[in-house]
Every structure is written in structure tokens, then in C-alpha cells.
Scaffold this motif. Sequence first.
Motif, PDB file in Angstrom:
ATOM      1  N   UNK A  52       0.826  -1.209   0.000  1.00  0.00           N
ATOM      2  CA  UNK A  52       0.000   0.000   0.000  1.00  0.00           C
ATOM      3  C   UNK A  52       0.862   1.262   0.000  1.00  0.00           C
ATOM      4  N   UNK A  53       1.964   1.232   0.760  1.00  0.00           N
ATOM      5  CA  UNK A  53       2.836   2.405   0.829  1.00  0.00           C
ATOM      6  C   UNK A  53       3.519   2.657  -0.523  1.00  0.00           C
ATOM      7  N   UNK A  54       3.942   1.605  -1.206  1.00  0.00           N
ATOM      8  CA  UNK A  54       4.546   1.749  -2.531  1.00  0.00           C
ATOM      9  C   UNK A  54       3.532   2.347  -3.493  1.00  0.00           C
ATOM     10  N   UNK A  99      12.126  22.865  -1.047  1.00  0.00           N
ATOM     11  CA  UNK A  99      11.396  21.954  -0.165  1.00  0.00           C
ATOM     12  C   UNK A  99      10.665  20.885  -0.979  1.00  0.00           C
ATOM     13  N   UNK A 100      10.098  21.281  -2.118  1.00  0.00           N
ATOM     14  CA  UNK A 100       9.409  20.315  -2.986  1.00  0.00           C
ATOM     15  C   UNK A 100      10.408  19.292  -3.520  1.00  0.00           C
ATOM     16  N   UNK A 101      11.566  19.761  -3.951  1.00  0.00           N
ATOM     17  CA  UNK A 101      12.599  18.860  -4.491  1.00  0.00           C
ATOM     18  C   UNK A 101      13.088  17.902  -3.410  1.00  0.00           C
ATOM     19  N   UNK A 102      13.332  18.415  -2.203  1.00  0.00           N
ATOM     20  CA  UNK A 102      13.816  17.568  -1.110  1.00  0.00           C
ATOM     21  C   UNK A 102      12.780  16.492  -0.756  1.00  0.00           C
ATOM     22  N   UNK A 103      11.496  16.870  -0.681  1.00  0.00           N
ATOM     23  CA  UNK A 103      10.454  15.891  -0.365  1.00  0.00           C
ATOM     24  C   UNK A 103      10.344  14.846  -1.461  1.00  0.00           C
ATOM     25  N   UNK A 104      10.494  15.260  -2.703  1.00  0.00           N
ATOM     26  CA  UNK A 104      10.460  14.305  -3.810  1.00  0.00           C
ATOM     27  C   UNK A 104      11.618  13.305  -3.688  1.00  0.00           C
ATOM     28  N   UNK A 105      12.803  13.800  -3.346  1.00  0.00           N
ATOM     29  CA  UNK A 105      13.948  12.911  -3.172  1.00  0.00           C
ATOM     30  C   UNK A 105      13.744  11.952  -2.000  1.00  0.00           C
ATOM     31  N   UNK A 110      12.503   6.478  -0.084  1.00  0.00           N
ATOM     32  CA  UNK A 110      11.638   5.546   0.642  1.00  0.00           C
ATOM     33  C   UNK A 110      11.076   4.475  -0.289  1.00  0.00           C
ATOM     34  N   UNK A 111      10.663   4.879  -1.486  1.00  0.00           N
ATOM     35  CA  UNK A 111      10.135   3.932  -2.458  1.00  0.00           C
ATOM     36  C   UNK A 111      11.189   2.886  -2.817  1.00  0.00           C
ATOM     37  N   UNK A 112      12.404   3.336  -3.061  1.00  0.00           N
ATOM     38  CA  UNK A 112      13.473   2.402  -3.423  1.00  0.00           C
ATOM     39  C   UNK A 112      13.828   1.476  -2.263  1.00  0.00           C
ATOM     40  N   UNK A 113      13.801   1.990  -1.044  1.00  0.00           N
ATOM     41  CA  UNK A 113      14.085   1.149   0.127  1.00  0.00           C
ATOM     42  C   UNK A 113      13.005   0.086   0.329  1.00  0.00           C
ATOM     43  N   UNK A 114      11.753   0.471   0.116  1.00  0.00           N
ATOM     44  CA  UNK A 114      10.667  -0.506   0.244  1.00  0.00           C
ATOM     45  C   UNK A 114      10.769  -1.577  -0.835  1.00  0.00           C
ATOM     46  N   UNK A 132      21.267   8.818  -3.853  1.00  0.00           N
ATOM     47  CA  UNK A 132      20.459   9.653  -2.960  1.00  0.00           C
ATOM     48  C   UNK A 132      20.960   9.574  -1.516  1.00  0.00           C
ATOM     49  N   UNK A 133      21.329   8.383  -1.078  1.00  0.00           N
ATOM     50  CA  UNK A 133      21.806   8.226   0.297  1.00  0.00           C
ATOM     51  C   UNK A 133      23.126   8.972   0.502  1.00  0.00           C
ATOM     52  N   UNK A 134      24.016   8.917  -0.482  1.00  0.00           N
ATOM     53  CA  UNK A 134      25.267   9.672  -0.385  1.00  0.00           C
ATOM     54  C   UNK A 134      24.987  11.167  -0.328  1.00  0.00           C
ATOM     55  N   UNK A 135      24.025  11.622  -1.120  1.00  0.00           N
ATOM     56  CA  UNK A 135      23.705  13.053  -1.176  1.00  0.00           C
ATOM     57  C   UNK A 135      23.140  13.555   0.146  1.00  0.00           C
TER      58      UNK A 135
END
Length: 138
Positions: A52-54, A99-105, A110-114, A132-135
Motif C-alpha cells: 500500500x505504501x509503494x 522543499x518540494x525537491x527535497x520531499x520528492x527525493x 523511501x520507495x526504493x528502500x521498500x 540519494x543516500x550519499x547526497x
Amino acid sequence: MKMRTVSIAILAGLFALPALANGPMAEDPGMSSNSNSNSGQMNPGREQWTRKRIQHLKQRRVRYHKEGYPGGDVRDGMGGAPDNPYLTNNEAALRRRDAIKRQHDIDTMELLMLKKERGELSPGGQKKLNQLMRHYTR
């Protein structure tokens, strides 16, 4: 005599208790030794929640790509939009855009981790997740 016995008992207790703490422990046969194993067996409740989260994160990505950045994306060569915050030097719009860009990232991470947790992550997705994690962990 009593003081000597009490002090010996206290010293013996001080040395014996730490030795007992590291003794052999009985393991629960129902628990696996590796909690993050990729055996494909996931708690049914967790599996349903991740599915559901994905789905929710994918809907947010579609909405993000449909609405886009305020003023368009300057990287696509069409950065001449009249409401582009980089052209108008509007500080509030720049903060909103960041803020929009950061939330999108964060949503993408989160999507990739799930997907990784479910075993559905492609090598390209793993590369994007690492990037993304390095950034965001600098």
C-alpha cells in the motif's frame, strides 16, 4: 568475623555476576538468526503495508511529475517560464521549490528502500538509492 564473611560474599558476587551474564543462552527455535534475510518470507501485515505504501508513493510521484516544479524545470532547456524563481529572485519561491525537491527525493528514497525490502529493486534502482543516500548523508 561477620565483616570478613560479608566482604568475601560481596567480592564473590561482584566477580560471579558478570561471568554469568555472558553464559550460554538458549535460542528460540522459531526466530531466525538473520532478521533481514532475503528468503522471501515477510510478515503478512508488513507485506500488505509495504504494498500500500509503494502504491501511495507512486501516486505522489505521478502527481509530482504532473505538477512539476514551480516555474518549470530549468534543466530541461525551457527555463524561461515567467514564474521561474531563479529568474525573479523570489526567495520564498526558491525555498518552496527546494522543499518540494527535497520531499520528492525523500519519497524516491523511501520507495526504493521498500522495493529493496520486498526484493523488487533493480540494479539501476540500487544505483539511484546509493546516489540519494550519499547526497543526503553528507
